[in-house]
Enzyme design. Structure first.
Site, short mmCIF file in Angstrom:
data_model
loop_
_atom_site.label_atom_id
_atom_site.label_comp_id
_atom_site.label_asym_id
_atom_site.label_seq_id
_atom_site.Cartn_x
_atom_site.Cartn_y
_atom_site.Cartn_z
N TYR A 273 -5.00 9.03 -5.57
CA TYR A 273 -3.98 8.01 -5.30
C TYR A 273 -4.22 7.42 -3.91
O TYR A 273 -4.20 6.20 -3.73
CB TYR A 273 -2.59 8.62 -5.38
CG TYR A 273 -1.49 7.66 -4.97
CD1 TYR A 273 -1.10 6.63 -5.82
CD2 TYR A 273 -0.84 7.78 -3.74
CE1 TYR A 273 -0.10 5.74 -5.45
CE2 TYR A 273 0.15 6.90 -3.36
CZ TYR A 273 0.53 5.88 -4.22
OH TYR A 273 1.51 5.01 -3.84
N SER B 6 0.87 -1.17 0.00
CA SER B 6 0.00 0.00 0.00
C SER B 6 0.91 1.23 0.00
O SER B 6 1.82 1.34 -0.81
CB SER B 6 -0.92 -0.04 1.22
OG SER B 6 -1.71 1.12 1.34
N LYS C 46 -5.18 3.44 -2.48
CA LYS C 46 -4.46 2.75 -1.43
C LYS C 46 -5.34 2.51 -0.19
O LYS C 46 -5.20 1.48 0.48
CB LYS C 46 -3.21 3.54 -1.04
CG LYS C 46 -2.19 3.64 -2.17
CD LYS C 46 -1.72 2.25 -2.63
CE LYS C 46 -0.58 2.34 -3.64
NZ LYS C 46 -0.09 0.98 -4.02
#
Length: 279
Positions: free
Chosen positions: A149, A135, A153
């Protein structure tokens, strides 16, 4: 017996190669996947038949199935899956191009699911295995300019937590890894990616984000090799951790964010508890 690793996102100078080299140093064998396998040919030769480089794009479901079958046929199975492939785009929540948002989710999230789902049947059949999902600190701490983004994650964090409990009874262990700023080639592209934001209000913020990453390129404090060895050490613990934050800066950022979140939740405890039917 040596373990057989399957590592996605093999590119010179990134975490994929660091994981492969760390595994090989412990006597294990490794399959390293890459969209440009020719770049790894010289590197792989030094390890002989202990390394197999396989072409694979994690966003191509058919290619994923082929690569997993190739790895299983070559080494007889996969003991450790490292979902490392991914990248980040920057942009505002309001103005980021939708095609970029979807491409990022295809790579960072759906690609991880595709590879994981392809590898799990073999692990279940053998009753053992490890899944390591890379991650990011951004998966626990979101930041302006990197909201999407972070969203990819954060999604990895949630899926990994559920997966861990689902496969534990099958003898499969699951670990989430959250690197902070590490000295990989992930930062190099920012110099060639000017701000493409359509909304002028966000330009200054995004220019600052871009400048910070350009300035950090090559001087990031995190050492990918040491990070990979830390992950292997965590896997050897009994019991192993559920997640491992890598790097001093990342550790401090995550702990600070979690402390703030917990304080905020507790500050509003009375409001939270008031939402139930009266007893």
């Amino acid at each position: 017996m040596s373990r057989r690793w399957f590592i996605t996102g093999g590119t010179p100078g990134n975490f994929g190669m660091a994981f492969a080299e760390a595994a090989l140093e412990t006597g294990d064998r490794a399959v390293l996947t890459s969209r440009r396998p020719h770049e790894l040919a010289t590197w792989a030769q030094q390890y002989g038949d202990r390394v197999l480089v396989v072409p694979m794009d994690v966003t191509d479901a058919a290619a994923v199935q082929r690569a997993v079958r190739t790895a299983e046929d070559h080494f007889g199975g996969i003991d450790v899956l490292v979902n490392n492939a991914g990248r980040g785009w920057y942009g505002s929540i309001e103005g980021m191009d939708e095609s970029s948002i979807r491409a990022m989710f295809e790579l960072n999230f759906f690609g991880v699911l595709s590879v994981t789902r392809a590898v799990l049947p073999g692990m279940r059949a053998r009753g053992t295995g490890w899944i390591v999902n890379v991650s990011s600190v951004a998966g626990l701490v979101s930041a302006p300019g990197f909201g999407y983004y972070s969203a990819t994650k954060f999604a990895i964090e949630a899926v990994t937590d559920a997966l861990r409990d689902e496969v534990a009874a099958q003898g499969i262990s699951v670990l989430t890894v959250e690197p902070g700023a590490f000295r990989t080639n992930a930062y190099a592209g920012f110099a060639n990616e000017p701000v493409a934001e359509m909304i002028p209000n966000y330009h200054d913020m995004l220019e600052q984000v871009r400048a910070a990453f350009i300035e950090m390129d090559g001087v990031q404090p995190g050492d990918p090799r040491r990070g990979a060895h830390a992950v292997i050490a965590a896997m050897a613990q009994d019991p192993p951790p559920r997640r491992l934050v890598l790097g001093n800066g990342g550790y401090e950022a995550v702990v600070d964010a979690l402390d703030q979140n917990l304080a905020d939740i507790r500050t509003n405890e009375s409001l939270s508890r008031s939402a139930d039917f009266p007893t």
